[in-house]
Design a protein around this motif. Structure first.
Motif, PDB file in Angstrom:
ATOM      1  N   SER A  17       6.758 -22.050  -3.168  1.00 53.27           N
ATOM      2  CA  SER A  17       5.639 -21.286  -3.159  1.00 53.27           C
ATOM      3  C   SER A  17       4.758 -21.965  -1.901  1.00 53.27           C
ATOM      4  N   GLY A  18       3.924 -21.061  -1.356  1.00 50.88           N
ATOM      5  CA  GLY A  18       3.287 -21.361  -0.161  1.00 50.88           C
ATOM      6  C   GLY A  18       4.139 -21.760   1.068  1.00 50.88           C
ATOM      7  N   ILE A  19       5.367 -21.279   1.192  1.00 43.22           N
ATOM      8  CA  ILE A  19       6.226 -21.789   2.285  1.00 43.22           C
ATOM      9  C   ILE A  19       6.278 -20.786   3.255  1.00 43.22           C
ATOM     10  N   GLY A  20       5.639 -19.639   3.260  1.00 40.83           N
ATOM     11  CA  GLY A  20       5.686 -18.639   4.539  1.00 40.83           C
ATOM     12  C   GLY A  20       6.142 -17.329   4.353  1.00 40.83           C
ATOM     13  N   LYS A  21       6.253 -17.053   2.955  1.00 38.81           N
ATOM     14  CA  LYS A  21       6.967 -15.365   2.820  1.00 38.81           C
ATOM     15  C   LYS A  21       5.811 -14.400   3.212  1.00 38.81           C
ATOM     16  N   THR A  22       4.579 -14.643   3.005  1.00 40.78           N
ATOM     17  CA  THR A  22       3.625 -13.506   3.401  1.00 40.78           C
ATOM     18  C   THR A  22       3.411 -13.527   4.839  1.00 40.78           C
ATOM     19  N   THR A  23       3.415 -14.583   5.356  1.00 39.84           N
ATOM     20  CA  THR A  23       3.317 -14.642   6.919  1.00 39.84           C
ATOM     21  C   THR A  23       4.480 -13.959   7.642  1.00 39.84           C
ATOM     22  N   VAL A  24       5.870 -14.341   7.018  1.00 34.96           N
ATOM     23  CA  VAL A  24       7.024 -13.631   7.465  1.00 34.96           C
ATOM     24  C   VAL A  24       6.982 -12.166   7.489  1.00 34.96           C
ATOM     25  N   LEU A 167      13.524 -20.653   9.519  1.00 35.97           N
ATOM     26  CA  LEU A 167      12.775 -21.863   9.373  1.00 35.97           C
ATOM     27  C   LEU A 167      11.568 -22.004   9.740  1.00 35.97           C
ATOM     28  N   ASN A 168      10.662 -22.412   8.980  1.00 40.78           N
ATOM     29  CA  ASN A 168       9.292 -22.294   9.294  1.00 40.78           C
ATOM     30  C   ASN A 168       8.481 -23.403   9.788  1.00 40.78           C
ATOM     31  N   GLY A 169       7.660 -23.459  10.796  1.00 39.67           N
ATOM     32  CA  GLY A 169       7.190 -24.803  11.154  1.00 39.67           C
ATOM     33  C   GLY A 169       7.860 -25.718  12.107  1.00 39.67           C
ATOM     34  N   LEU A 191      10.349 -20.332  13.344  1.00 40.70           N
ATOM     35  CA  LEU A 191       9.170 -19.819  13.653  1.00 40.70           C
ATOM     36  C   LEU A 191       8.043 -21.048  13.926  1.00 40.70           C
ATOM     37  N   PRO A 192       7.312 -20.929  14.901  1.00 36.56           N
ATOM     38  CA  PRO A 192       6.491 -22.206  15.093  1.00 36.56           C
ATOM     39  C   PRO A 192       4.966 -21.773  14.358  1.00 36.56           C
ATOM     40  N   VAL A 193       4.206 -22.619  14.254  1.00 35.25           N
ATOM     41  CA  VAL A 193       2.995 -22.710  13.492  1.00 35.25           C
ATOM     42  C   VAL A 193       2.197 -21.727  14.503  1.00 35.25           C
ATOM     43  N   LEU A 194       1.515 -20.710  14.079  1.00 29.63           N
ATOM     44  CA  LEU A 194       0.878 -19.700  14.817  1.00 29.63           C
ATOM     45  C   LEU A 194      -0.548 -19.840  14.914  1.00 29.63           C
ATOM     46  N   GLU A 195      -1.016 -20.442  16.025  1.00 28.13           N
ATOM     47  CA  GLU A 195      -2.790 -20.740  16.192  1.00 28.13           C
ATOM     48  C   GLU A 195      -3.486 -19.883  15.789  1.00 28.13           C
TER      49      GLU A 195
HETATM   50  N1  LIG Z   1       4.105 -20.099  10.840  1.00 30.83           N
HETATM   51  C1  LIG Z   1       2.936 -20.167  10.349  1.00 30.83           C
HETATM   52  N2  LIG Z   1       1.959 -20.322  11.432  1.00 30.83           N
HETATM   53  C2  LIG Z   1       0.677 -20.420  10.982  1.00 30.83           C
HETATM   54  N3  LIG Z   1       0.386 -20.222   9.612  1.00 30.83           N
HETATM   55  C3  LIG Z   1       1.321 -20.282   8.550  1.00 30.83           C
HETATM   56  C4  LIG Z   1       2.731 -20.247   9.106  1.00 30.83           C
HETATM   57  N4  LIG Z   1       3.587 -20.331   7.777  1.00 30.83           N
HETATM   58  C5  LIG Z   1       2.652 -20.169   6.745  1.00 30.83           C
HETATM   59  N5  LIG Z   1       1.252 -20.096   7.353  1.00 30.83           N
HETATM   60  C6  LIG Z   1       0.021 -20.356   6.686  1.00 30.83           C
HETATM   61  O1  LIG Z   1       0.405 -21.232   5.257  1.00 30.83           O
HETATM   62  C7  LIG Z   1       0.125 -20.607   4.081  1.00 30.83           C
HETATM   63  C8  LIG Z   1       0.875 -20.381   3.063  1.00 30.83           C
HETATM   64  O2  LIG Z   1       1.764 -19.511   3.575  1.00 30.83           O
HETATM   65  P1  LIG Z   1       2.212 -18.033   2.814  1.00 30.83           P
HETATM   66  O3  LIG Z   1       0.956 -17.347   2.388  1.00 30.83           O
HETATM   67  O4  LIG Z   1       2.722 -17.253   3.976  1.00 30.83           O
HETATM   68  O5  LIG Z   1       3.197 -18.339   1.858  1.00 30.83           O
HETATM   69  P2  LIG Z   1       3.861 -17.770   0.792  1.00 30.83           P
HETATM   70  O6  LIG Z   1       5.118 -18.310   0.536  1.00 30.83           O
HETATM   71  O7  LIG Z   1       3.731 -16.325   0.718  1.00 30.83           O
HETATM   72  O8  LIG Z   1       3.111 -18.332  -0.543  1.00 30.83           O
HETATM   73  P3  LIG Z   1       3.003 -17.496  -1.985  1.00 30.83           P
HETATM   74  O9  LIG Z   1       3.977 -18.417  -2.809  1.00 30.83           O
HETATM   75  O10 LIG Z   1       1.528 -18.147  -2.501  1.00 30.83           O
HETATM   76  O11 LIG Z   1       3.255 -16.201  -2.177  1.00 30.83           O
HETATM   77  C9  LIG Z   1      -1.067 -19.458   4.638  1.00 30.83           C
HETATM   78  O12 LIG Z   1      -2.152 -20.130   4.865  1.00 30.83           O
HETATM   79  C10 LIG Z   1      -0.448 -19.032   5.928  1.00 30.83           C
HETATM   80  O13 LIG Z   1      -1.090 -18.327   6.735  1.00 30.83           O
END
Ligand SMILES: Nc1ncnc2c1ncn2[C@@H]1O[C@H](COP(=O)(O)OP(=O)(O)OP(=O)(O)O)[C@@H](O)[C@H]1O
Ligand SMILES: [Mg+2]
Length: 213
Positions: A17-24, A167-169, A191-195
């Motif tokens: 969870s919270g790994i970046g799926k929604t961001t991707v 690969l996120n981060g 994918l780098p951290v997006l500012e």
């Molecule tokens: N590459 C990135 N750059 C900047 N912020 C990021 C990045 N990846 C993730 N985040 C931030 O980290 C947090 C968790 O990411 P995200 O919501 O995409 O995860 P998720 O896997 O969709 O979580 P969930 O399991 O809750 O659906 C969010 O606040 C998101 O904006």
């Protein structure tokens, strides 16, 4: 990534969870013209939902977003938040969305693949039912290789087709190579951290970081 290399439907899952799926998913929505987004199960509706977040960050119209099949209030694993509402998640309820005038569909999972949906089924069973190529999002840090290989093995055991790993981060030297070699998979993005996150930086992230051979 060439647009025509990209399948018309993908399932975005993660190692956690919270790994970046929604961001991707937001990056794919911003980078691939005329795409739709669907979060079949939203667990936790008090805060911003994933669908609302993608919509806000991409600035795309509501017509690109499919309604969730299950919207559950409590921010718990779906089997638990469903139970709190006396609901049982039924795999038969997940219809395959009609694309209409859209060109592709980005489906976002819940947590990782072994998150329970009900007494018998996991997110993995929903993935099998839909049978779309999978994008696996992993945190690019310590433990990434182990988590990624475990999830890939589970996906392959169930006969799912893996499109690639994101690969996120901040990158760790040799992670990419090890995941490609031992996981027999393509790392489609580091994918780098997006500012800042807005339609422009999301589209830019797609262009700069996503590659599919
Ligand atoms: N590459 C990135 N750059 C900047 N912020 C990021 C990045 N990846 C993730 N985040 C931030 O980290 C947090 C968790 O990411 P995200 O919501 O995409 O995860 P998720 O896997 O969709 O979580 P969930 O399991 O809750 O659906 C969010 O606040 C998101 O904006
Ligand atoms: Mg999410």
């Amino acid at each position: 990534m060439a647009r025509n290399n990209f399948p018309d439907r993908v399932f975005v899952t993660g190692t956690d969870s919270g790994i970046g799926k929604t961001t991707v998913s937001a990056i794919l929505m911003a980078g691939l013209p005329n795409s739709g987004y669907w979060k079949p199960v939203q667990s936790g509706t008090e805060d911003v939902t994933d669908s609302q977040w993608v919509r806000r960050m991409t600035g795309l119209p509501e017509t690109r977003f499919y309604p969730e099949t299950y919207r559950l209030k409590a921010p718990l694993p779906p089997h638990a938040s469903a139970a709190m509402e006396n609901v049982t998640i039924d795999l038969e309820k997940f219809w395959v969305p009609y694309l209409g005038s859209l060109e592709r569909l980005i489906v976002e999972g819940v947590g990782g693949v072994m998150v329970p949906l009900n007494e018998q089924h996991f997110v993995l069973d929903l993935m099998k039912r839909l049978n779309y190529p999978v994008i696996l999002v992993c945190r690019n840090g310590r433990g990434a290789i182990n988590h990624t290989l475990l999830t890939l093995e589970q996906l392959r055991n169930q006969g799912l087709n893996i499109l690639g790993v994101v690969l996120n981060g901040p990158p760790i030297a040799s992670n990419r190579q090890a995941i490609e070699r031992y996981g027999k998979v393509q790392v489609m993005a580091e994918l780098p951290v997006l500012e800042t996150i807005n339609p422009h930086t999301l589209a830019r992230a797609y262009k700069d970081h996503f590659h599919l051979e």
